[in-house]
Design a protein around this motif. Structure first.
Motif, PDB file in Angstrom:
ATOM      1  N   LEU A   1      48.383  40.060  41.263  1.00 43.13           N
ATOM      2  CA  LEU A   1      48.090  38.643  41.103  1.00 43.13           C
ATOM      3  C   LEU A   1      47.847  38.308  39.634  1.00 43.13           C
ATOM      4  CD1 LEU A   1      45.775  37.965  44.169  1.00 43.13           C
ATOM      5  CD2 LEU A   1      48.124  37.190  43.838  1.00 43.13           C
ATOM      6  N   SER A   2      47.335  39.263  38.882  1.00 47.78           N
ATOM      7  CA  SER A   2      47.095  39.026  37.457  1.00 47.78           C
ATOM      8  C   SER A   2      48.406  38.760  36.722  1.00 47.78           C
ATOM      9  CB  SER A   2      46.375  40.228  36.833  1.00 47.78           C
ATOM     10  OG  SER A   2      45.092  40.360  37.393  1.00 47.78           O
ATOM     11  N   ALA A   3      49.459  39.465  37.100  1.00 48.09           N
ATOM     12  CA  ALA A   3      50.763  39.241  36.470  1.00 48.09           C
ATOM     13  C   ALA A   3      51.278  37.836  36.780  1.00 48.09           C
ATOM     14  CB  ALA A   3      51.764  40.292  36.949  1.00 48.09           C
ATOM     15  N   ILE A   4      51.027  37.371  37.997  1.00 44.25           N
ATOM     16  CA  ILE A   4      51.447  36.023  38.370  1.00 44.25           C
ATOM     17  C   ILE A   4      50.626  34.989  37.597  1.00 44.25           C
ATOM     18  CG2 ILE A   4      51.603  34.361  40.259  1.00 44.25           C
ATOM     19  CD1 ILE A   4      52.056  36.816  42.116  1.00 44.25           C
ATOM     20  N   ALA A   5      49.316  35.196  37.519  1.00 43.00           N
ATOM     21  CA  ALA A   5      48.447  34.274  36.780  1.00 43.00           C
ATOM     22  C   ALA A   5      48.858  34.221  35.314  1.00 43.00           C
ATOM     23  CB  ALA A   5      46.990  34.702  36.922  1.00 43.00           C
ATOM     24  N   ARG A   6      49.219  35.359  34.730  1.00 47.39           N
ATOM     25  CA  ARG A   6      49.672  35.409  33.342  1.00 47.39           C
ATOM     26  C   ARG A   6      50.982  34.633  33.190  1.00 47.39           C
ATOM     27  NH1 ARG A   6      50.590  40.746  32.619  1.00 47.39           N
ATOM     28  NH2 ARG A   6      48.364  41.040  32.883  1.00 47.39           N
ATOM     29  N   HIS A   7      51.880  34.774  34.162  1.00 45.20           N
ATOM     30  CA  HIS A   7      53.157  34.058  34.135  1.00 45.20           C
ATOM     31  C   HIS A   7      52.915  32.541  34.190  1.00 45.20           C
ATOM     32  CE1 HIS A   7      57.386  33.188  35.005  1.00 45.20           C
ATOM     33  NE2 HIS A   7      56.950  32.380  35.966  1.00 45.20           N
ATOM     34  N   ILE A   8      51.974  32.119  35.025  1.00 43.56           N
ATOM     35  CA  ILE A   8      51.692  30.687  35.189  1.00 43.56           C
ATOM     36  C   ILE A   8      51.004  30.104  33.960  1.00 43.56           C
ATOM     37  CG2 ILE A   8      50.301  29.021  36.504  1.00 43.56           C
ATOM     38  CD1 ILE A   8      50.791  30.843  38.985  1.00 43.56           C
ATOM     39  N   THR A   9      50.003  30.804  33.439  1.00 36.60           N
ATOM     40  CA  THR A   9      49.151  30.236  32.382  1.00 36.60           C
ATOM     41  C   THR A   9      49.551  30.640  30.976  1.00 36.60           C
ATOM     42  OG1 THR A   9      47.591  32.090  32.411  1.00 36.60           O
ATOM     43  CG2 THR A   9      47.179  30.255  33.944  1.00 36.60           C
ATOM     44  N   GLY A  10      50.242  31.777  30.854  1.00 34.33           N
ATOM     45  CA  GLY A  10      50.584  32.281  29.529  1.00 34.33           C
ATOM     46  C   GLY A  10      49.445  33.065  28.887  1.00 34.33           C
ATOM     47  N   THR A  11      48.340  33.220  29.597  1.00 34.48           N
ATOM     48  CA  THR A  11      47.204  33.998  29.084  1.00 34.48           C
ATOM     49  C   THR A  11      46.750  34.993  30.155  1.00 34.48           C
ATOM     50  OG1 THR A  11      45.583  32.397  29.906  1.00 34.48           O
ATOM     51  CG2 THR A  11      46.375  32.084  27.659  1.00 34.48           C
ATOM     52  N   ARG A  12      45.947  35.954  29.703  1.00 33.28           N
ATOM     53  CA  ARG A  12      45.446  36.961  30.645  1.00 33.28           C
ATOM     54  C   ARG A  12      44.366  36.373  31.546  1.00 33.28           C
ATOM     55  NH1 ARG A  12      46.431  42.263  30.284  1.00 33.28           N
ATOM     56  NH2 ARG A  12      47.876  42.868  28.663  1.00 33.28           N
ATOM     57  N   TRP A  13      44.509  36.620  32.832  1.00 29.86           N
ATOM     58  CA  TRP A  13      43.547  36.186  33.834  1.00 29.86           C
ATOM     59  C   TRP A  13      43.330  37.331  34.809  1.00 29.86           C
ATOM     60  CZ3 TRP A  13      40.974  31.779  35.683  1.00 29.86           C
ATOM     61  CH2 TRP A  13      41.152  30.612  34.960  1.00 29.86           C
ATOM     62  N   ASN A  14      42.151  37.356  35.424  1.00 28.70           N
ATOM     63  CA  ASN A  14      41.970  38.201  36.606  1.00 28.70           C
ATOM     64  C   ASN A  14      42.628  37.427  37.742  1.00 28.70           C
ATOM     65  OD1 ASN A  14      40.697  38.806  39.220  1.00 28.70           O
ATOM     66  ND2 ASN A  14      39.517  40.278  38.033  1.00 28.70           N
ATOM     67  N   GLY A  15      43.639  38.003  38.345  1.00 33.57           N
ATOM     68  CA  GLY A  15      44.399  37.305  39.377  1.00 33.57           C
ATOM     69  C   GLY A  15      43.559  36.905  40.578  1.00 33.57           C
ATOM     70  N   TRP A  16      42.620  37.766  40.951  1.00 29.71           N
ATOM     71  CA  TRP A  16      41.761  37.459  42.102  1.00 29.71           C
ATOM     72  C   TRP A  16      40.900  36.242  41.803  1.00 29.71           C
ATOM     73  CZ3 TRP A  16      42.604  39.702  46.662  1.00 29.71           C
ATOM     74  CH2 TRP A  16      43.407  40.841  46.658  1.00 29.71           C
ATOM     75  N   THR A  17      40.417  36.130  40.586  1.00 31.00           N
ATOM     76  CA  THR A  17      39.607  34.976  40.205  1.00 31.00           C
ATOM     77  C   THR A  17      40.483  33.732  40.113  1.00 31.00           C
ATOM     78  OG1 THR A  17      38.107  36.404  38.973  1.00 31.00           O
ATOM     79  CG2 THR A  17      38.065  34.067  38.434  1.00 31.00           C
ATOM     80  N   PHE A  18      41.654  33.852  39.512  1.00 32.68           N
ATOM     81  CA  PHE A  18      42.558  32.714  39.344  1.00 32.68           C
ATOM     82  C   PHE A  18      42.918  32.087  40.689  1.00 32.68           C
ATOM     83  CE2 PHE A  18      46.792  30.809  38.888  1.00 32.68           C
ATOM     84  CZ  PHE A  18      46.586  29.949  37.822  1.00 32.68           C
ATOM     85  N   PHE A  19      43.144  32.912  41.706  1.00 29.71           N
ATOM     86  CA  PHE A  19      43.534  32.411  43.022  1.00 29.71           C
ATOM     87  C   PHE A  19      42.344  32.217  43.964  1.00 29.71           C
ATOM     88  CE2 PHE A  19      47.636  33.820  41.480  1.00 29.71           C
ATOM     89  CZ  PHE A  19      48.420  32.740  41.844  1.00 29.71           C
ATOM     90  N   GLY A  20      41.118  32.305  43.427  1.00 32.34           N
ATOM     91  CA  GLY A  20      39.930  32.010  44.227  1.00 32.34           C
ATOM     92  C   GLY A  20      39.494  33.118  45.156  1.00 32.34           C
TER      93      GLY A  20
END
Length: 167
Positions: A141-160
């Motif tokens: 999910l982190s790779a998807i969040a990075r693709h969406i935002t352009g920055t590093r995110w914890n994917g679990w946090t990004f998707f709630g």
């Protein structure tokens, strides 16, 4: 010379678990909120017939609340227990360890995660071994969040899905 006991050893009697009259359920449930932890532990011993393994107050309260209702109204029917076991085996092939891991970590395959970001709704589908986003597989999910935002995110946090590992 030592003597050996030839008589059978006596087992302590099994604790008797009290039946709870249905009229007392609401009062007992309300009392759980105000009882001190030592009193909750004592109630556990009375209602379960053994020592509590966990001393976390919210855990004691929730399990005691269930147990009070179970003793007053009865537990799950054998058919319901059997159905739940069958569903669990369908999910993980009877592997209890896998069942616990799956319950604690990943959403079930087929789950759709929806997140709005910059006014655009993004939908991710959970698959057995990866995640699908925009028709492409992603390992995390982190790779998807990075693709969406352009920055590093914890994917679990990004998707709630806070507090869950990405394994």
């Amino acid at each position: 010379m030592t003597r050996r006991s030839t008589g059978a050893t006596t087992m302590p009697p099994a604790p008797t678990i009290p039946k709870i009259p249905p009229a007392e359920v609401l009062g007992r449930l309300a009392a759980l909120q105000t009882l001190p932890t030592p009193a909750l532990k004592e109630m556990w011993r009375q209602l379960f017939g053994r020592e509590p393994l966990i001393f976390n107050r919210p855990y004691l309260q929730s399990r005691l609340a269930y147990r009070i209702q179970e003793l007053a109204y009865g537990g799950l029917k054998p058919e319901t227990r059997a159905r739940l076991e069958a569903l669990g085996e369908q999910l993980d092939g009877g592997n209890v360890v896998l069942r616990r891991i799956r319950a604690d970590s990943r959403p079930l395959p087929g789950t759709r995660l929806v997140r709005e970001y910059d006014g655009i709704q993004h939908v991710v589908t959970v698959r057995a071994d990866d995640f699908e986003f925009e028709g492409r597989p992603y390992r995390s999910l982190s790779a998807i969040a990075r693709h969406i935002t352009g920055t590093r995110w914890n994917g679990w946090t990004f998707f709630g899905l806070k507090g869950r590992p990405e394994a």
